[in-house]
Design an enzyme around this catalytic site. Structure first.
Site, PDB file in Angstrom:
ATOM      1  N   HIS A  93      12.515 -18.145 -66.441  1.00  0.00           N
ATOM      2  CA  HIS A  93      12.053 -16.964 -67.184  1.00  0.00           C
ATOM      3  C   HIS A  93      11.555 -17.390 -68.552  1.00  0.00           C
ATOM      4  CE1 HIS A  93      11.920 -12.877 -68.807  1.00  0.00           C
ATOM      5  NE2 HIS A  93      11.886 -12.503 -67.537  1.00  0.00           N
TER       6      HIS A  93
ATOM      7  N   ARG B  69      19.594  -8.147 -63.599  1.00  0.00           N
ATOM      8  CA  ARG B  69      18.964  -7.357 -62.529  1.00  0.00           C
ATOM      9  C   ARG B  69      19.178  -8.065 -61.181  1.00  0.00           C
ATOM     10  NH1 ARG B  69      13.050  -7.051 -65.024  1.00  0.00           N
ATOM     11  NH2 ARG B  69      13.534  -9.280 -65.229  1.00  0.00           N
TER      12      ARG B  69
ATOM     13  N   ASP C  87      13.118 -11.254 -59.388  1.00  0.00           N
ATOM     14  CA  ASP C  87      12.371 -11.375 -58.137  1.00  0.00           C
ATOM     15  C   ASP C  87      13.081 -12.206 -57.076  1.00  0.00           C
ATOM     16  OD1 ASP C  87      10.222  -9.824 -58.981  1.00  0.00           O
ATOM     17  OD2 ASP C  87       9.414 -11.507 -60.119  1.00  0.00           O
TER      18      ASP C  87
ATOM     19  N   SER D   1       2.306  -7.627 -67.989  1.00  0.00           N
ATOM     20  CA  SER D   1       1.811  -6.298 -67.597  1.00  0.00           C
ATOM     21  C   SER D   1       1.948  -5.292 -68.736  1.00  0.00           C
ATOM     22  CB  SER D   1       2.523  -5.800 -66.341  1.00  0.00           C
ATOM     23  OG  SER D   1       3.906  -5.997 -66.417  1.00  0.00           O
TER      24      SER D   1
ATOM     25  N   HIS E  23       4.277 -13.674 -62.391  1.00  0.00           N
ATOM     26  CA  HIS E  23       4.877 -12.413 -62.868  1.00  0.00           C
ATOM     27  C   HIS E  23       5.376 -11.650 -61.636  1.00  0.00           C
ATOM     28  CE1 HIS E  23       5.714  -9.177 -65.549  1.00  0.00           C
ATOM     29  NE2 HIS E  23       4.500  -8.733 -65.806  1.00  0.00           N
TER      30      HIS E  23
HETATM   31  N1  NMX Z   1      10.025 -23.917 -60.633  1.00  0.00           N
HETATM   32  C1  NMX Z   1       9.346 -25.014 -61.016  1.00  0.00           C
HETATM   33  N2  NMX Z   1       8.911 -25.243 -62.266  1.00  0.00           N
HETATM   34  C2  NMX Z   1       9.251 -24.326 -63.197  1.00  0.00           C
HETATM   35  C3  NMX Z   1      10.007 -23.183 -62.905  1.00  0.00           C
HETATM   36  C4  NMX Z   1      10.376 -22.976 -61.548  1.00  0.00           C
HETATM   37  N3  NMX Z   1      11.031 -21.904 -61.148  1.00  0.00           N
HETATM   38  N4  NMX Z   1      10.188 -22.498 -64.038  1.00  0.00           N
HETATM   39  C5  NMX Z   1       9.554 -23.164 -65.026  1.00  0.00           C
HETATM   40  N5  NMX Z   1       8.983 -24.271 -64.505  1.00  0.00           N
HETATM   41  C6  NMX Z   1       8.134 -25.220 -65.201  1.00  0.00           C
HETATM   42  C7  NMX Z   1       6.900 -24.518 -65.721  1.00  0.00           C
HETATM   43  O1  NMX Z   1       5.913 -24.358 -64.704  1.00  0.00           O
HETATM   44  C8  NMX Z   1       6.474 -25.421 -66.857  1.00  0.00           C
HETATM   45  O2  NMX Z   1       5.803 -26.519 -66.297  1.00  0.00           O
HETATM   46  P1  NMX Z   1       4.497 -27.155 -67.027  1.00  0.00           P
HETATM   47  O3  NMX Z   1       4.943 -27.477 -68.430  1.00  0.00           O
HETATM   48  O4  NMX Z   1       4.164 -28.319 -66.196  1.00  0.00           O
HETATM   49  O5  NMX Z   1       3.463 -26.063 -66.999  1.00  0.00           O
HETATM   50  C9  NMX Z   1       7.817 -25.899 -67.408  1.00  0.00           C
HETATM   51  O6  NMX Z   1       8.774 -25.720 -66.347  1.00  0.00           O
HETATM   52  C10 NMX Z   1       8.292 -25.163 -68.626  1.00  0.00           C
HETATM   53  O7  NMX Z   1       8.343 -23.789 -68.323  1.00  0.00           O
HETATM   54  P2  NMX Z   1       9.387 -22.834 -69.053  1.00  0.00           P
HETATM   55  O8  NMX Z   1       9.164 -22.930 -70.515  1.00  0.00           O
HETATM   56  O9  NMX Z   1      10.763 -23.072 -68.535  1.00  0.00           O
HETATM   57  O10 NMX Z   1       8.935 -21.423 -68.480  1.00  0.00           O
HETATM   58  P3  NMX Z   1       7.708 -20.500 -68.950  1.00  0.00           P
HETATM   59  O11 NMX Z   1       8.217 -19.593 -70.009  1.00  0.00           O
HETATM   60  O12 NMX Z   1       6.499 -21.304 -69.250  1.00  0.00           O
HETATM   61  O13 NMX Z   1       7.419 -19.690 -67.610  1.00  0.00           O
HETATM   62  C11 NMX Z   1       7.968 -18.469 -65.659  1.00  0.00           C
HETATM   63  C12 NMX Z   1       8.283 -18.688 -67.136  1.00  0.00           C
HETATM   64  C13 NMX Z   1       8.771 -17.256 -65.167  1.00  0.00           C
HETATM   65  C14 NMX Z   1       6.487 -18.189 -65.481  1.00  0.00           C
HETATM   66  C15 NMX Z   1       8.405 -19.748 -64.860  1.00  0.00           C
HETATM   67  O14 NMX Z   1       9.799 -19.934 -64.973  1.00  0.00           O
HETATM   68  C16 NMX Z   1       8.009 -19.691 -63.396  1.00  0.00           C
HETATM   69  O15 NMX Z   1       6.869 -20.007 -63.056  1.00  0.00           O
HETATM   70  N6  NMX Z   1       8.962 -19.242 -62.486  1.00  0.00           N
HETATM   71  C17 NMX Z   1       8.632 -19.085 -61.094  1.00  0.00           C
HETATM   72  C18 NMX Z   1       7.800 -17.809 -60.898  1.00  0.00           C
HETATM   73  C19 NMX Z   1       8.636 -16.567 -61.111  1.00  0.00           C
HETATM   74  O16 NMX Z   1       9.723 -16.424 -60.609  1.00  0.00           O
HETATM   75  N7  NMX Z   1       8.068 -15.603 -61.854  1.00  0.00           N
HETATM   76  C20 NMX Z   1       8.704 -14.285 -62.035  1.00  0.00           C
HETATM   77  C21 NMX Z   1       9.137 -13.982 -63.467  1.00  0.00           C
HETATM   78  C22 NMX Z   1       9.777 -12.641 -63.532  1.00  0.00           C
HETATM   79  N8  NMX Z   1       8.807 -11.566 -63.298  1.00  0.00           N
HETATM   80  O17 NMX Z   1       9.056 -10.713 -62.500  1.00  0.00           O
HETATM   81  O18 NMX Z   1       7.758 -11.534 -63.938  1.00  0.00           O
HETATM   82  C1  MLT Z   2       9.561  -8.557 -66.202  1.00  0.00           C
HETATM   83  O1  MLT Z   2      10.417  -7.811 -65.713  1.00  0.00           O
HETATM   84  O2  MLT Z   2       8.537  -8.110 -66.736  1.00  0.00           O
HETATM   85  C2  MLT Z   2       9.715 -10.022 -66.015  1.00  0.00           C
HETATM   86  O3  MLT Z   2      11.058 -10.395 -66.006  1.00  0.00           O
HETATM   87  C3  MLT Z   2       8.826 -10.870 -66.876  1.00  0.00           C
HETATM   88  C4  MLT Z   2       9.087 -10.891 -68.340  1.00  0.00           C
HETATM   89  O4  MLT Z   2       9.884 -10.158 -68.904  1.00  0.00           O
HETATM   90  O5  MLT Z   2       8.440 -11.757 -68.978  1.00  0.00           O
END
Ligand code: NMX
Ligand code: MLT
Length: 432
Positions: free
Chosen positions: A309, A318, A364, A233, A263
């Site tokens: 994350h 947080r 979250d 964002s 996100h």
């Molecule tokens: N559950 C299942 N799989 C996961 C999770 C999770 N909570 N976190 C990471 N992975 C997977 C991810 O999808 C990826 O799979 P693939 O290679 O098949 O695409 C693999 O693990 C490697 O990912 P990472 O390098 O650990 O994480 P990345 O930096 O790519 O993504 C997020 C970060 C936050 C997008 C990921 O951890 C996620 O999807 N979490 C669940 C959604 C979430 O809680 N998002 C909120 C983030 C905070 N916010 O407010 O923005």
């Molecule tokens: C945020 O607060 O924006 C989330 O934790 C996602 C991020 O920092 O990548």
């Protein structure tokens, strides 16, 4: 002019000179490199953005202007806005002046409500919020002054005006959306005696006999306010704003990114996941049941929302702050207790999956259980709360970017064929 304007007017010229000197004297110094993996992998870890409002070290979490977020949980969001912009916590007179400044700007034009009323009744609350922000664009001071020939070194003043106008109006708009979208009755007028977050709580209209929901809203608005500038964002908003599209365009665009399930929408997804477990197991599940539920989620190819994350490698501070609030005020509530139990179980489940780099909860994971406890059960609304708070950071980042006169964002893309044609590094340097 407000005290905030005057403070920034003192700070900005010397800061601008420092940055100019830095770029002139050390502009060619390399601070990061980009690998093929990073080019295909969401630019993870590439240091290519400058953000002075906050930083997120992977092993510490959010630090706003040098102060860890854990030390800011008793502050008002207005204090945080001042801190984000100036690098200092405000004194009493300064914060009161800022609050008065926001109160002056609170009125929302009637056309915003007309547009919202004309939208499909089942529109997602995030679509309603971002439409409302965009439709307000005609109020942009930046665009009016730009069209009249404003000089570049005055841009930040006009962006500050837009920022204060938007931030002042957002709680009224967001609360209006809540009441309209979820059939809660007429809008509740703003109460000028309240601080910004307590007024938002008041306009939402949830019963709050002990003032705890207002407390939660202050904390919520502080915790989500900023997270450096590489998240979807903030980066989107900064990119849009770099074209000198005003803050209404930029914020709306950025918050469209926040509406994604990876996100900010994860808070909605997360509570959905928690409630599903309660439904399936007829109340708060046992830790064993939760473990199996998390494993089944992974086996179905889905993410466990609220965990993992892109930057952090620890429990998000947080989340810790929300958990502490919940333990104090919501213990015994089956939904909050499930949130706390998930924290005991899910990291160990995620640690078993090698590709997951961060098995810990992010912001979250904890917020929804608390909102639910206070009667905000409509979880598709949760990302709107995140948005109202994140506007503080996005708007502050824009004021600073225009104060520094940052260039239009335009990195270079390459094709897969171009990458394939690059000579591989000599063996000794491979993997560096
Ligand atoms: N559950 C299942 N799989 C996961 C999770 C999770 N909570 N976190 C990471 N992975 C997977 C991810 O999808 C990826 O799979 P693939 O290679 O098949 O695409 C693999 O693990 C490697 O990912 P990472 O390098 O650990 O994480 P990345 O930096 O790519 O993504 C997020 C970060 C936050 C997008 C990921 O951890 C996620 O999807 N979490 C669940 C959604 C979430 O809680 N998002 C909120 C983030 C905070 N916010 O407010 O923005
Ligand atoms: C945020 O607060 O924006 C989330 O934790 C996602 C991020 O920092 O990548």
């Amino acid at each position: 002019m407000s005290k905030l304007h005057d403070k920034l007017a003192q700070q900005i010229p010397p800061f601008r000179e420092q940055v100019k000197k830095l770029v002139k004297e050390r502009g060619a110094q390399v601070i990061s490199q980009v690998s093929i993996e990073q080019a295909y992998g969401g630019m993870r870890g590439v240091k290519s953005l400058v953000c002075d409002t906050s930083e997120v070290p992977p092993d510490k979490g959010l630090i706003i202007r040098g102060i860890p977020i854990a030390q800011l949980t008793d502050k008002l969001p207005e204090d945080i806005l001042w801190l984000l912009l100036t690098g200092e916590l405000p004194g009493k007179e300064e914060v009161e002046d800022l609050q008065a400044e926001l109160r002056k700007r609170v009125a929302v034009p009637e056309y915003v409500w007309s547009v919202l009323r004309a939208m499909p009744a089942d529109s997602h609350p995030m679509v309603m919020l971002n439409t409302a922000i965009l439709v307000l664009e005609k109020e942009s001071v930046f665009r009016q002054r730009y069209d009249a020939g404003m000089k570049k070194d005055e841009y930040w003043v006009a962006v500050l005006e837009d920022a204060l106008n938007i931030i002042a109006k957002l709680p009224t708009i967001a609360a209006g959306i809540y009441r309209m979208r979820f059939g809660k009755g007429a809008r509740i007028p703003s109460d000028p005696t309240l601080d910004w977050a307590a007024d938002y709580a008041h306009m939402l209209g949830l019963p709050d006999p002990k003032g705890e929901f207002a407390k939660l809203m202050r904390l919520y608005m502080v915790l989500h306010s900023d997270h450096e500038s590489g998240n979807v964002s903030a980066m989107t908003a900064a990119t849009v704003n770099s074209a000198l599209s005003d803050l209404y365009y930029a914020l709306s665009a950025g918050l469209n990114g926040l509406a994604g399930p990876l996100h900010g929408l994860a808070n909605q997804e997360c509570l959905g996941w928690i409630l599903d477990t309660n439904k399936k197991f007829g109340g708060r599940p046992t830790n064993e049941q939760l473990k199996k539920y998390a494993e089944d989620t992974l086996a179905a190819g889905r993410v466990v929302p609220g965990y993992g994350h892109a930057v952090l490698r620890i429990t998000d501070p947080r989340f810790d702050a929300f958990l502490a609030f919940g333990k104090k005020y919501c213990a015994g509530d089956p939904v909050f207790d499930t949130v706390a139990a998930v924290f005991e179980v899910v990291p160990d489940v995620l640690k078993q999956v090698q590709k997951i780099k961060d098995p810990w909860p992010n912001v979250d994971a904890g917020s929804g259980g608390l909102l639910y406890h206070y009667g905000m059960t409509e979880f598709p609304y949760y990302t709107v709360l995140f948005s109202v708070s994140r506007a503080l950071g996005i708007c502050s980042q824009a004021v600073i970017a225009r104060a520094l006169g940052l260039a239009i964002t335009r990195p270079k893309s390459v094709t897969t064929r171009w990458i394939q044609a690059q000579a591989p590094p000599p063996p000794a340097a491979a993997g560096v």
